[in-house]
Design a protein around this motif. Structure first.
Motif, PDB file in Angstrom:
ATOM      1  N   MET A 137       0.847  -1.173   0.000  1.00 59.45           N
ATOM      2  CA  MET A 137       0.000   0.000   0.000  1.00 59.45           C
ATOM      3  C   MET A 137       0.895   1.238   0.000  1.00 59.45           C
ATOM      4  SD  MET A 137      -3.140   0.915   2.625  1.00 59.45           S
ATOM      5  CE  MET A 137      -3.293  -0.774   3.092  1.00 59.45           C
ATOM      6  N   ASP A 138       0.596   2.168  -0.872  1.00 59.34           N
ATOM      7  CA  ASP A 138       1.439   3.356  -0.973  1.00 59.34           C
ATOM      8  C   ASP A 138       1.053   4.411   0.071  1.00 59.34           C
ATOM      9  OD1 ASP A 138      -0.940   4.192  -2.053  1.00 59.34           O
ATOM     10  OD2 ASP A 138      -0.063   5.103  -3.817  1.00 59.34           O
ATOM     11  N   THR A 139       1.925   5.376   0.252  1.00 63.33           N
ATOM     12  CA  THR A 139       1.768   6.395   1.289  1.00 63.33           C
ATOM     13  C   THR A 139       0.525   7.259   1.077  1.00 63.33           C
ATOM     14  OG1 THR A 139       4.175   6.467   1.479  1.00 63.33           O
ATOM     15  CG2 THR A 139       2.959   8.263   2.473  1.00 63.33           C
ATOM     16  N   VAL A 140       0.216   7.582  -0.172  1.00 62.43           N
ATOM     17  CA  VAL A 140      -0.949   8.421  -0.462  1.00 62.43           C
ATOM     18  C   VAL A 140      -2.229   7.712  -0.027  1.00 62.43           C
ATOM     19  CG1 VAL A 140      -2.276   9.527  -2.301  1.00 62.43           C
ATOM     20  CG2 VAL A 140       0.215   9.592  -2.349  1.00 62.43           C
ATOM     21  N   THR A 141      -2.341   6.437  -0.331  1.00 54.50           N
ATOM     22  CA  THR A 141      -3.516   5.657   0.050  1.00 54.50           C
ATOM     23  C   THR A 141      -3.635   5.559   1.565  1.00 54.50           C
ATOM     24  OG1 THR A 141      -3.309   4.366  -1.980  1.00 54.50           O
ATOM     25  CG2 THR A 141      -4.687   3.449  -0.237  1.00 54.50           C
ATOM     26  N   ILE A 142      -2.519   5.324   2.224  1.00 60.89           N
ATOM     27  CA  ILE A 142      -2.524   5.228   3.682  1.00 60.89           C
ATOM     28  C   ILE A 142      -2.976   6.548   4.299  1.00 60.89           C
ATOM     29  CG2 ILE A 142      -1.089   4.913   5.734  1.00 60.89           C
ATOM     30  CD1 ILE A 142       0.639   3.009   4.056  1.00 60.89           C
ATOM     31  N   LYS A 143      -2.483   7.660   3.772  1.00 60.00           N
ATOM     32  CA  LYS A 143      -2.872   8.974   4.303  1.00 60.00           C
ATOM     33  C   LYS A 143      -4.359   9.234   4.106  1.00 60.00           C
ATOM     34  CE  LYS A 143       1.559  11.340   3.957  1.00 60.00           C
ATOM     35  NZ  LYS A 143       2.325  12.425   3.326  1.00 60.00           N
ATOM     36  N   LYS A 144      -4.906   8.863   2.949  1.00 59.64           N
ATOM     37  CA  LYS A 144      -6.329   9.047   2.688  1.00 59.64           C
ATOM     38  C   LYS A 144      -7.168   8.206   3.650  1.00 59.64           C
ATOM     39  CE  LYS A 144      -6.177  10.292  -2.186  1.00 59.64           C
ATOM     40  NZ  LYS A 144      -6.535   9.882  -3.550  1.00 59.64           N
ATOM     41  N   ARG A 145      -6.766   6.972   3.828  1.00 58.74           N
ATOM     42  CA  ARG A 145      -7.499   6.091   4.741  1.00 58.74           C
ATOM     43  C   ARG A 145      -7.395   6.574   6.181  1.00 58.74           C
ATOM     44  NH1 ARG A 145      -6.429  -0.109   2.662  1.00 58.74           N
ATOM     45  NH2 ARG A 145      -7.392   0.178   0.631  1.00 58.74           N
ATOM     46  N   LEU A 146      -6.220   7.045   6.555  1.00 58.55           N
ATOM     47  CA  LEU A 146      -6.018   7.560   7.904  1.00 58.55           C
ATOM     48  C   LEU A 146      -6.895   8.785   8.145  1.00 58.55           C
ATOM     49  CD1 LEU A 146      -4.561   7.429  10.606  1.00 58.55           C
ATOM     50  CD2 LEU A 146      -2.699   8.742   9.585  1.00 58.55           C
ATOM     51  N   GLU A 147      -6.955   9.676   7.169  1.00 57.04           N
ATOM     52  CA  GLU A 147      -7.798  10.863   7.286  1.00 57.04           C
ATOM     53  C   GLU A 147      -9.270  10.486   7.419  1.00 57.04           C
ATOM     54  OE1 GLU A 147      -9.064  14.625   4.488  1.00 57.04           O
ATOM     55  OE2 GLU A 147      -7.043  13.819   4.280  1.00 57.04           O
ATOM     56  N   PHE A 148      -9.709   9.517   6.608  1.00 57.18           N
ATOM     57  CA  PHE A 148     -11.096   9.051   6.660  1.00 57.18           C
ATOM     58  C   PHE A 148     -11.433   8.475   8.028  1.00 57.18           C
ATOM     59  CE2 PHE A 148     -13.974   5.409   6.396  1.00 57.18           C
ATOM     60  CZ  PHE A 148     -15.133   6.034   5.963  1.00 57.18           C
ATOM     61  N   HIS A 149     -10.588   7.580   8.528  1.00 60.11           N
ATOM     62  CA  HIS A 149     -10.869   6.914   9.798  1.00 60.11           C
ATOM     63  C   HIS A 149     -10.702   7.860  10.987  1.00 60.11           C
ATOM     64  CE1 HIS A 149     -11.751   2.901   8.412  1.00 60.11           C
ATOM     65  NE2 HIS A 149     -10.752   3.011   7.555  1.00 60.11           N
ATOM     66  N   THR A 150      -9.837   8.852  10.868  1.00 62.12           N
ATOM     67  CA  THR A 150      -9.698   9.848  11.933  1.00 62.12           C
ATOM     68  C   THR A 150     -10.964  10.689  12.018  1.00 62.12           C
ATOM     69  OG1 THR A 150      -7.298   9.922  11.622  1.00 62.12           O
ATOM     70  CG2 THR A 150      -8.295  11.755  12.802  1.00 62.12           C
ATOM     71  N   GLN A 151     -11.503  11.093  10.875  1.00 64.70           N
ATOM     72  CA  GLN A 151     -12.758  11.849  10.859  1.00 64.70           C
ATOM     73  C   GLN A 151     -13.899  11.006  11.405  1.00 64.70           C
ATOM     74  OE1 GLN A 151     -13.214  15.117  10.089  1.00 64.70           O
ATOM     75  NE2 GLN A 151     -15.299  14.814  10.799  1.00 64.70           N
ATOM     76  N   ARG A 152     -13.929   9.759  11.021  1.00 62.78           N
ATOM     77  CA  ARG A 152     -14.957   8.832  11.527  1.00 62.78           C
ATOM     78  C   ARG A 152     -14.870   8.715  13.039  1.00 62.78           C
ATOM     79  NH1 ARG A 152     -14.147   2.812  11.471  1.00 62.78           N
ATOM     80  NH2 ARG A 152     -16.032   2.027  12.435  1.00 62.78           N
ATOM     81  N   LEU A 153     -13.655   8.600  13.546  1.00 58.07           N
ATOM     82  CA  LEU A 153     -13.439   8.479  14.979  1.00 58.07           C
ATOM     83  C   LEU A 153     -13.884   9.747  15.700  1.00 58.07           C
ATOM     84  CD1 LEU A 153     -12.366   6.753  17.292  1.00 58.07           C
ATOM     85  CD2 LEU A 153     -10.085   7.635  16.794  1.00 58.07           C
ATOM     86  N   ASP A 154     -13.587  10.900  15.137  1.00 63.30           N
ATOM     87  CA  ASP A 154     -14.026  12.162  15.739  1.00 63.30           C
ATOM     88  C   ASP A 154     -15.549  12.239  15.823  1.00 63.30           C
ATOM     89  OD1 ASP A 154     -11.400  12.984  16.028  1.00 63.30           O
ATOM     90  OD2 ASP A 154     -11.409  14.225  14.222  1.00 63.30           O
ATOM     91  N   ASN A 155     -16.226  11.804  14.765  1.00 60.90           N
ATOM     92  CA  ASN A 155     -17.690  11.801  14.760  1.00 60.90           C
ATOM     93  C   ASN A 155     -18.249  10.835  15.801  1.00 60.90           C
ATOM     94  OD1 ASN A 155     -17.755  13.674  12.701  1.00 60.90           O
ATOM     95  ND2 ASN A 155     -17.964  12.149  11.093  1.00 60.90           N
ATOM     96  N   LEU A 156     -17.619   9.691  15.949  1.00 54.18           N
ATOM     97  CA  LEU A 156     -18.059   8.718  16.951  1.00 54.18           C
ATOM     98  C   LEU A 156     -17.861   9.255  18.364  1.00 54.18           C
ATOM     99  CD1 LEU A 156     -16.666   5.436  15.360  1.00 54.18           C
ATOM    100  CD2 LEU A 156     -19.078   6.054  15.619  1.00 54.18           C
ATOM    101  N   TYR A 157     -16.719   9.903  18.600  1.00 55.90           N
ATOM    102  CA  TYR A 157     -16.474  10.517  19.913  1.00 55.90           C
ATOM    103  C   TYR A 157     -17.542  11.559  20.229  1.00 55.90           C
ATOM    104  CZ  TYR A 157     -11.640   8.696  20.428  1.00 55.90           C
ATOM    105  OH  TYR A 157     -10.539   7.919  20.586  1.00 55.90           O
TER     106      TYR A 157
END
Length: 84
Positions: A1-21
């Protein structure tokens, strides 16, 4: 998995986590009787399920952060006890 994909996924899941909190804290504080998260409506009865979703999202963010930092992702393994 390349760095760009990892960053996009990390951003998505971080936003998801913020919404859940946010949803969890709103329901826990008792300020609202229900909370709408995307297309579902949550109540205090959903706090257990919401807590499980938060745990899963935290694990995913930790895994993606580790990958981004060049570490390997955590892998689960099972131990099967034998009675000899």
């Amino acid at each position: 998995m390349d760095t760009v994909t990892i960053k996009k996924r990390l951003e998505f899941h971080t936003q998801r986590l913020d919404n859940l909190y946010l949803a969890y804290n709103k329901l826990l504080s008792g300020g609202v009787k229900s909370y709408r998260l995307d297309d579902r409506e949550l109540t205090r009865l959903d706090l257990g399920k919401l807590s499980d979703e938060i745990k899963d999202a935290e694990e995913k963010v930790d895994e993606l952060t580790a990958l981004l930092n060049g570490q390997s992702a955590r892998k689960a393994f099972a131990v099967i006890p034998h009675d000899w």
